[in-house]
Design a protein around this motif. Structure first.
Motif, PDB file in Angstrom:
ATOM      1  N   PRO A   1     -47.589  35.713 -20.603  1.00  0.00           N
ATOM      2  CA  PRO A   1     -48.532  36.620 -19.968  1.00  0.00           C
ATOM      3  C   PRO A   1     -47.860  37.936 -19.641  1.00  0.00           C
ATOM      4  CG  PRO A   1     -47.723  35.024 -18.390  1.00  0.00           C
ATOM      5  CD  PRO A   1     -47.158  34.633 -19.730  1.00  0.00           C
ATOM      6  N   ALA A   2     -48.580  39.016 -19.751  1.00  0.00           N
ATOM      7  CA  ALA A   2     -48.033  40.317 -19.410  1.00  0.00           C
ATOM      8  C   ALA A   2     -47.619  40.306 -17.950  1.00  0.00           C
ATOM      9  CB  ALA A   2     -49.083  41.405 -19.654  1.00  0.00           C
ATOM     10  N   GLY A   3     -46.428  40.806 -17.693  1.00  0.00           N
ATOM     11  CA  GLY A   3     -45.989  40.978 -16.322  1.00  0.00           C
ATOM     12  C   GLY A   3     -45.297  39.788 -15.692  1.00  0.00           C
ATOM     13  N   PHE A   4     -45.178  38.646 -16.393  1.00  0.00           N
ATOM     14  CA  PHE A   4     -44.535  37.494 -15.760  1.00  0.00           C
ATOM     15  C   PHE A   4     -43.131  37.835 -15.292  1.00  0.00           C
ATOM     16  CE2 PHE A   4     -41.821  33.822 -15.566  1.00  0.00           C
ATOM     17  CZ  PHE A   4     -42.591  32.884 -14.896  1.00  0.00           C
ATOM     18  N   TYR A   5     -42.402  38.593 -16.093  1.00  0.00           N
ATOM     19  CA  TYR A   5     -40.998  38.875 -15.793  1.00  0.00           C
ATOM     20  C   TYR A   5     -40.804  40.053 -14.828  1.00  0.00           C
ATOM     21  CZ  TYR A   5     -39.882  35.648 -19.576  1.00  0.00           C
ATOM     22  OH  TYR A   5     -39.768  34.527 -20.360  1.00  0.00           O
ATOM     23  N   ASP A   6     -41.861  40.735 -14.481  1.00  0.00           N
ATOM     24  CA  ASP A   6     -41.745  41.877 -13.572  1.00  0.00           C
ATOM     25  C   ASP A   6     -41.666  41.386 -12.133  1.00  0.00           C
ATOM     26  OD1 ASP A   6     -41.886  43.668 -15.664  1.00  0.00           O
ATOM     27  OD2 ASP A   6     -44.077  43.780 -15.578  1.00  0.00           O
ATOM     28  N   PRO A   7     -40.590  41.691 -11.417  1.00  0.00           N
ATOM     29  CA  PRO A   7     -40.470  41.212 -10.034  1.00  0.00           C
ATOM     30  C   PRO A   7     -41.415  41.950  -9.101  1.00  0.00           C
ATOM     31  CG  PRO A   7     -38.618  42.629 -10.582  1.00  0.00           C
ATOM     32  CD  PRO A   7     -39.398  42.436 -11.849  1.00  0.00           C
ATOM     33  N   PRO A   8     -41.848  41.300  -8.026  1.00  0.00           N
ATOM     34  CA  PRO A   8     -42.682  41.988  -7.037  1.00  0.00           C
ATOM     35  C   PRO A   8     -41.855  43.013  -6.270  1.00  0.00           C
ATOM     36  CG  PRO A   8     -42.057  39.827  -6.233  1.00  0.00           C
ATOM     37  CD  PRO A   8     -41.571  39.908  -7.648  1.00  0.00           C
ATOM     38  N   SER A   9     -42.524  43.872  -5.552  1.00  0.00           N
ATOM     39  CA  SER A   9     -41.820  44.905  -4.786  1.00  0.00           C
ATOM     40  C   SER A   9     -40.973  44.314  -3.673  1.00  0.00           C
ATOM     41  CB  SER A   9     -42.824  45.903  -4.203  1.00  0.00           C
ATOM     42  OG  SER A   9     -43.775  45.230  -3.386  1.00  0.00           O
ATOM     43  N   SER A  10     -41.368  43.149  -3.187  1.00  0.00           N
ATOM     44  CA  SER A  10     -40.611  42.474  -2.133  1.00  0.00           C
ATOM     45  C   SER A  10     -40.264  41.063  -2.597  1.00  0.00           C
ATOM     46  CB  SER A  10     -41.431  42.420  -0.841  1.00  0.00           C
ATOM     47  OG  SER A  10     -40.725  41.745   0.173  1.00  0.00           O
ATOM     48  N   LEU A  11     -38.977  40.709  -2.552  1.00  0.00           N
ATOM     49  CA  LEU A  11     -38.539  39.391  -2.994  1.00  0.00           C
ATOM     50  C   LEU A  11     -38.582  38.404  -1.834  1.00  0.00           C
ATOM     51  CD1 LEU A  11     -35.454  40.341  -5.221  1.00  0.00           C
ATOM     52  CD2 LEU A  11     -37.802  39.850  -5.943  1.00  0.00           C
ATOM     53  N   PRO A  12     -38.718  37.106  -2.125  1.00  0.00           N
ATOM     54  CA  PRO A  12     -38.686  36.102  -1.060  1.00  0.00           C
ATOM     55  C   PRO A  12     -37.332  36.096  -0.359  1.00  0.00           C
ATOM     56  CG  PRO A  12     -38.640  35.067  -3.224  1.00  0.00           C
ATOM     57  CD  PRO A  12     -38.922  36.513  -3.450  1.00  0.00           C
ATOM     58  N   GLY A  13     -37.260  35.382   0.755  1.00  0.00           N
ATOM     59  CA  GLY A  13     -36.132  35.544   1.662  1.00  0.00           C
ATOM     60  C   GLY A  13     -34.857  34.836   1.297  1.00  0.00           C
ATOM     61  N   GLN A  14     -34.913  33.769   0.483  1.00  0.00           N
ATOM     62  CA  GLN A  14     -33.729  32.961   0.234  1.00  0.00           C
ATOM     63  C   GLN A  14     -33.395  32.906  -1.252  1.00  0.00           C
ATOM     64  OE1 GLN A  14     -31.929  31.646   2.781  1.00  0.00           O
ATOM     65  NE2 GLN A  14     -33.414  32.607   4.180  1.00  0.00           N
ATOM     66  N   ASN A  15     -32.098  32.886  -1.566  1.00  0.00           N
ATOM     67  CA  ASN A  15     -31.683  32.733  -2.952  1.00  0.00           C
ATOM     68  C   ASN A  15     -32.163  31.385  -3.490  1.00  0.00           C
ATOM     69  OD1 ASN A  15     -30.316  35.208  -3.130  1.00  0.00           O
ATOM     70  ND2 ASN A  15     -28.520  34.340  -2.127  1.00  0.00           N
ATOM     71  N   GLY A  16     -32.699  31.413  -4.693  1.00  0.00           N
ATOM     72  CA  GLY A  16     -33.277  30.224  -5.297  1.00  0.00           C
ATOM     73  C   GLY A  16     -34.751  30.059  -5.017  1.00  0.00           C
ATOM     74  N   ASP A  17     -35.314  30.882  -4.122  1.00  0.00           N
ATOM     75  CA  ASP A  17     -36.760  30.811  -3.878  1.00  0.00           C
ATOM     76  C   ASP A  17     -37.524  31.177  -5.150  1.00  0.00           C
ATOM     77  OD1 ASP A  17     -36.463  30.053  -1.272  1.00  0.00           O
ATOM     78  OD2 ASP A  17     -37.072  31.972  -0.395  1.00  0.00           O
ATOM     79  N   VAL A  18     -38.597  30.451  -5.419  1.00  0.00           N
ATOM     80  CA  VAL A  18     -39.402  30.671  -6.618  1.00  0.00           C
ATOM     81  C   VAL A  18     -40.404  31.794  -6.361  1.00  0.00           C
ATOM     82  CG1 VAL A  18     -41.068  29.650  -8.211  1.00  0.00           C
ATOM     83  CG2 VAL A  18     -39.110  28.301  -7.400  1.00  0.00           C
ATOM     84  N   ILE A  19     -40.402  32.784  -7.229  1.00  0.00           N
ATOM     85  CA  ILE A  19     -41.346  33.899  -7.143  1.00  0.00           C
ATOM     86  C   ILE A  19     -42.647  33.542  -7.853  1.00  0.00           C
ATOM     87  CG2 ILE A  19     -41.736  36.321  -7.771  1.00  0.00           C
ATOM     88  CD1 ILE A  19     -38.609  36.610  -7.667  1.00  0.00           C
ATOM     89  N   ARG A  20     -42.522  33.012  -9.054  1.00  0.00           N
ATOM     90  CA  ARG A  20     -43.689  32.515  -9.784  1.00  0.00           C
ATOM     91  C   ARG A  20     -43.217  31.554 -10.870  1.00  0.00           C
ATOM     92  NH1 ARG A  20     -43.593  38.113 -11.902  1.00  0.00           N
ATOM     93  NH2 ARG A  20     -44.810  38.649 -10.047  1.00  0.00           N
ATOM     94  N   SER A  21     -44.139  30.754 -11.356  1.00  0.00           N
ATOM     95  CA  SER A  21     -43.816  29.793 -12.416  1.00  0.00           C
ATOM     96  C   SER A  21     -45.064  29.509 -13.235  1.00  0.00           C
ATOM     97  CB  SER A  21     -43.266  28.490 -11.825  1.00  0.00           C
ATOM     98  OG  SER A  21     -44.253  27.833 -11.045  1.00  0.00           O
ATOM     99  N   GLU A  22     -44.854  28.974 -14.442  1.00  0.00           N
ATOM    100  CA  GLU A  22     -45.971  28.599 -15.309  1.00  0.00           C
ATOM    101  C   GLU A  22     -45.484  27.588 -16.332  1.00  0.00           C
ATOM    102  OE1 GLU A  22     -47.299  31.931 -17.544  1.00  0.00           O
ATOM    103  OE2 GLU A  22     -45.484  32.027 -18.775  1.00  0.00           O
ATOM    104  N   PRO A  23     -46.350  26.695 -16.781  1.00  0.00           N
ATOM    105  CA  PRO A  23     -45.951  25.735 -17.814  1.00  0.00           C
ATOM    106  C   PRO A  23     -45.795  26.422 -19.169  1.00  0.00           C
ATOM    107  CG  PRO A  23     -48.279  25.492 -17.287  1.00  0.00           C
ATOM    108  CD  PRO A  23     -47.732  26.485 -16.308  1.00  0.00           C
ATOM    109  N   VAL A  24     -44.829  25.935 -19.967  1.00  0.00           N
ATOM    110  CA  VAL A  24     -44.621  26.445 -21.324  1.00  0.00           C
ATOM    111  C   VAL A  24     -44.349  25.272 -22.253  1.00  0.00           C
ATOM    112  CG1 VAL A  24     -43.782  28.743 -20.675  1.00  0.00           C
ATOM    113  CG2 VAL A  24     -42.158  26.843 -20.873  1.00  0.00           C
ATOM    114  N   GLY A  25     -44.661  25.456 -23.522  1.00  0.00           N
ATOM    115  CA  GLY A  25     -44.334  24.462 -24.520  1.00  0.00           C
ATOM    116  C   GLY A  25     -42.864  24.531 -24.901  1.00  0.00           C
ATOM    117  N   THR A  26     -42.339  23.420 -25.411  1.00  0.00           N
ATOM    118  CA  THR A  26     -40.938  23.370 -25.840  1.00  0.00           C
ATOM    119  C   THR A  26     -40.874  22.608 -27.158  1.00  0.00           C
ATOM    120  OG1 THR A  26     -40.563  21.363 -24.525  1.00  0.00           O
ATOM    121  CG2 THR A  26     -40.076  23.475 -23.471  1.00  0.00           C
TER     122      THR A  26
END
Length: 386
Positions: free
Chosen positions: A25-50
């Motif tokens: 999807p367009a924009g999946f890799y673009d980070p938001p203007s504000s990141l979550p507070g802890q390292n390793g926090d998930v910003i977004r996710s989606e299922p993909v085929g492998t």
């Protein structure tokens, strides 16, 4: 078996993988203007085929930290096995992919073009969940900080955190780190950094596999000069410039050197290895110096020295494998790294491999790496060669 693995890996490396595209999807890799507070926090996710590995895939964007300690967004993919899961996690650091965004593992696995699929598929078949980082700038905006010790180590450790926060494995899941070549450096760095950077990961960490570690970048660059894989220097120069823009790396280069920077930013590894065989660094520099000579001068020398691996003892057992006739990463630098770790009290199994070439070393390292990881997860003692 070894011959088949070498043939497979070589064919994949030489495939023009830069032409592949994975749906996203367009924009999946673009980070938001504000990141979550802890390292390793998930910003977004989606299922993909492998299509080339037996897994349920989840593309993920998560918070990590760059070499200067600033928060950044890093992408990756978490692969859950189709075989019965054993509740164990491996944070997997891939070898050199290239530095164009399309080379990122989170794009390559869905496209079916990831050359690490053979080893990762073996891990999945054994029931491990595998978290694969894209590293800084490979997928996300900006230039990939290729072989940067801190950024890579952070990305690997935070990928483990992200996989746990996704619920792919329990928070207390036993965890290991693995990687070869660039990934070997990232794995070794993560093992060194875990106690200070990610104590929560360290508490669950059982061991690390690190193959053909580029532990001394100056020595690796000197070794590659004029060799068949000399084009990889373009990745290193781009990565150094991205991590340390104050050094103004392009100012050290002539028109041909600047062209190499621009071209390699758009390439994956198969493109680069084929395009620049035998490239010599004096043809790239503004004053005709070799890159080794430039990197030996300040302010470059101290920044290169910051990338050295072997100065901090990992607190978990580590398996290091390396071809004695490696044609890309010199064998002796891993021997030195192991000696330094051993002198600091680390538990290291060092396995020199009697096979030629870097690619053959990767294939020959698969069986002992799998055996080492299985032993560590089972709580069995592993040989120490210190």
């Amino acid at each position: 078996m070894l011959r088949r693995l070498v043939t497979l890996v070589t064919a994949l490396l030489l495939t023009p993988i830069g032409l592949a595209r994975a749906a996203e999807p367009a924009g999946f890799y673009d980070p938001p203007s504000s990141l979550p507070g802890q390292n390793g926090d998930v910003i977004r996710s989606e299922p993909v085929g492998t299509p080339t590995v037996p897994a349920r895939g989840t593309r993920v964007l998560y918070r990590s930290t760059d070499t200067s300690g600033r928060p950044i967004a890093v992408s990756g993919v978490v692969l859950r096995p189709l075989a019965p899961a054993n509740g164990r996690l491996i944070s997997y650091a891939v070898g050199t992919q290239g530095i164009a965004d399309r080379c990122a593992p989170s794009r390559q696995f869905p496209a079916g073009t990831e050359y690490e699929a053979a080893f990762v598929g073996g891990l999945l078949a054994r029931g491990y969940t595998v978290a694969v980082t894209d590293y800084q700038g490979l997928g996300t905006p900006g230039v990939h900080t290729y072989v940067n010790r801190l950024a890579q180590g952070h990305a690997v450790l935070d990928a483990a955190r992200a996989a746990k926060k996704l619920g792919s494995v329990p928070v207390d899941a036993p965890t290991a780190i693995a990687g070869y070549s660039q990934g070997g450096g990232a794995s070794a760095s993560a093992a060194e950094l875990a106690p200070s950077y990610a104590p929560d990961v360290q508490r669950t960490l059982v061991g690390a596999y690190a193959g053909a570690v580029p532990a001394d970048l100056a020595a690796t660059g000197t070794f590659l000069d004029g060799k068949p894989a000399a084009g990889l220097v373009g990745y290193a120069l781009n990565g150094f410039d991205a991590a340390y823009p104050d050094l103004r790396v392009p100012d050290q280069l002539n028109a041909a050197g600047k062209r190499l920077l621009a071209e390699t930013r758009e390439q994956c590894v198969g493109d680069t290895v084929v395009r620049y065989p035998g490239l010599r660094s004096p043809t790239l520099t503004a004053d005709g110096s070799t890159l080794a000579q430039i990197l030996a001068r300040e302010p470059f020398r101290s920044r290169v020295e910051q990338q050295r691996i072997g100065t901090i003892a990992p607190r978990v057992p580590v398996l290091v494998v390396h071809s004695v006739a490696d044609d890309i990463v010199p064998f002796e630098q891993d021997a030195t790294m192991v000696r330094n770790w051993c002198a600091k009290g680390a538990a290291v199994q060092f396995l020199p491999l009697p096979v030629p070439t870097h690619v053959a070393g990767a294939a020959a390292g698969f069986p002992p790496a799998l055996a080492f990881l299985e032993a560590r997860f089972a709580g069995r003692a592993t040989p120490v060669t210190c």
